[in-house]
Design an enzyme around this catalytic site. Structure first.
Site, PDB file in Angstrom:
ATOM      1  N   ASP A 116       8.622 -11.694  -4.027  1.00 43.17           N
ATOM      2  CA  ASP A 116       9.696 -10.515  -3.815  1.00 43.17           C
ATOM      3  C   ASP A 116       9.168  -9.882  -2.470  1.00 43.17           C
ATOM      4  OD1 ASP A 116       9.045 -11.105  -6.095  1.00 43.17           O
ATOM      5  OD2 ASP A 116       9.679  -8.981  -7.186  1.00 43.17           O
ATOM      6  N   SER A 154      12.572  -3.460  -6.131  1.00 40.49           N
ATOM      7  CA  SER A 154      10.972  -2.262  -6.366  1.00 40.49           C
ATOM      8  C   SER A 154      10.633  -2.894  -5.012  1.00 40.49           C
ATOM      9  CB  SER A 154      10.392  -2.465  -6.964  1.00 40.49           C
ATOM     10  OG  SER A 154       9.821  -3.615  -7.994  1.00 40.49           O
TER      11      SER A 154
END
Ligand code: MEV
Length: 319
Positions: free
Chosen positions: A150, A106
């Site tokens: 991330d 994502s």
């Protein structure tokens, strides 16, 4: 037409303990999400396919969905489109990364979409601005959950040490094999489980977190000096500590033991939140093929990856 790509990531050491402030170490991997944006007057269309060859197409204006796996991609891409107030576009996503597997799919999609839109709309956002904006967007989709690791790795690439702040580390690339259990996992519930254990057994879980943080610190010079046997040993210790925290599963452990046994890995551990998702294994020199075979025989998907690779970039040709 504008294209950008961004890498996924693995956490090498330190997951879960990092939630309570000790150090974790992550690296960008050469599995990437590629996003192409082009003008499409009167429509907003999202097309995607991921590594597992699930394909879908979603028209945000008519609401027409082709395929049922739309939710993951569209939640993130439509959040980015909304953030930019972007319309009259077709967004095409091609991702090497299995979704909800702990490999940062994502974040890679949000960062690549942000970079492609920034270029397409002539905004010229810097990598730092792309990282900050993407973190905010990813967190909003995930109801406030999501470490900045991330989106920072997808933006800057390389290696990052995360504790109270984020520190880029200049380390050589490492080759590892990622083994995917094919079980999606839920980071939120795994984090909640570990934090609940910590509040019930602070005298036990505190020292486990400290040991995990110490491993992250010890790993840095080992990667720098390419001392792979010792690095593998630390992966095994870290895996044992994560097992003690209750985030291992039978499928993850089967892959870890297959890697260490038939795969002759120097070390293997689960990566990310656990409860499903992926493990990583460090091949012995020349041993990647045997390791991949062992993981497949244990019913996993196996991907060779290079860790420490390039962050977000504009692409002239999607290939
Ligand atoms: C999940 O990828 C890593 C965890 O440490 C959670 C987090 O750091 O936000 C389990």
């Amino acid at each position: 037409m504008t294209s950008a790509s961004a890498p996924g990531k693995v956490i090498l050491f330190g997951e879960h303990a990092v939630v309570s402030g000790t150090a974790a170490l992550g690296g960008a991997i050469d599995l990437r999400a590629r996003v192409t944006v082009q003008d499409l007057p009167g429509r907003i269309l999202i097309d995607a396919c991921d590594l597992c060859l699930k394909k879908f197409s979603l028209d945000l204006i008519t609401g027409q969905v082709v395929s049922s796996d739309a939710v993951h991609f569209t939640r993130y891409v439509s959040a980015v489109l909304k953030d930019f107030d972007a319309q009259d576009l077709r967004v095409e996503i091609k991702s090497d990364l299995p979704m909800a597997s702990g490999l940062g799919s994502s974040a890679a999609i949000v960062v690549a979409t942000t970079a492609a839109l920034s270029q397409h709309l002539g905004l010229g956002l810097s990598k730092k601005e792309i990282a900050e904006r993407s973190h905010r967007i990813e967190k909003s989709v995930q109801h406030g959950l999501g470490s900045p690791m991330d989106t920072a790795l997808a933006s800057f690439g390389g290696y990052l040490q995360v504790s109270d702040d984020i520190l880029p580390l200049d380390l050589p690339e490492l080759e590892m094999i990622v083994g995917y259990t094919k079980q999606p996992h839920d980071t939120r519930s795994e984090v909640a489980k570990v934090q609940s254990m910590r509040s019930r057994y602070p005298d036990l879980v505190g020292p486990i977190f400290q040991a995990i943080g110490a491993i992250s610190g010890r790993a840095v010079p080992l990667i720098r000096e390419q001392r792979l046997a010792s690095l593998g040993e630390l992966m095994n210790v870290n895996h044992g500590l994560l097992e003690a925290l209750g985030v291992g599963t039978r499928e993850l452990c089967e892959l870890v033991y297959a890697a260490r046994g038939a795969g002759q890995a120097l070390g293997a551990k689960l990566t990310g939140a656990g409860g499903g998702g992926c493990m990583i294994a460090l091949p012995a020199p020349g041993g990647s093929a045997a390791l991949i075979t062992a993981l497949k025989q244990a019913r996993g998907l196996a991907f060779p990856v290079k860790i420490g690779c390039e962050g977000v970039r504009l692409e002239s040709d999607l290939g």
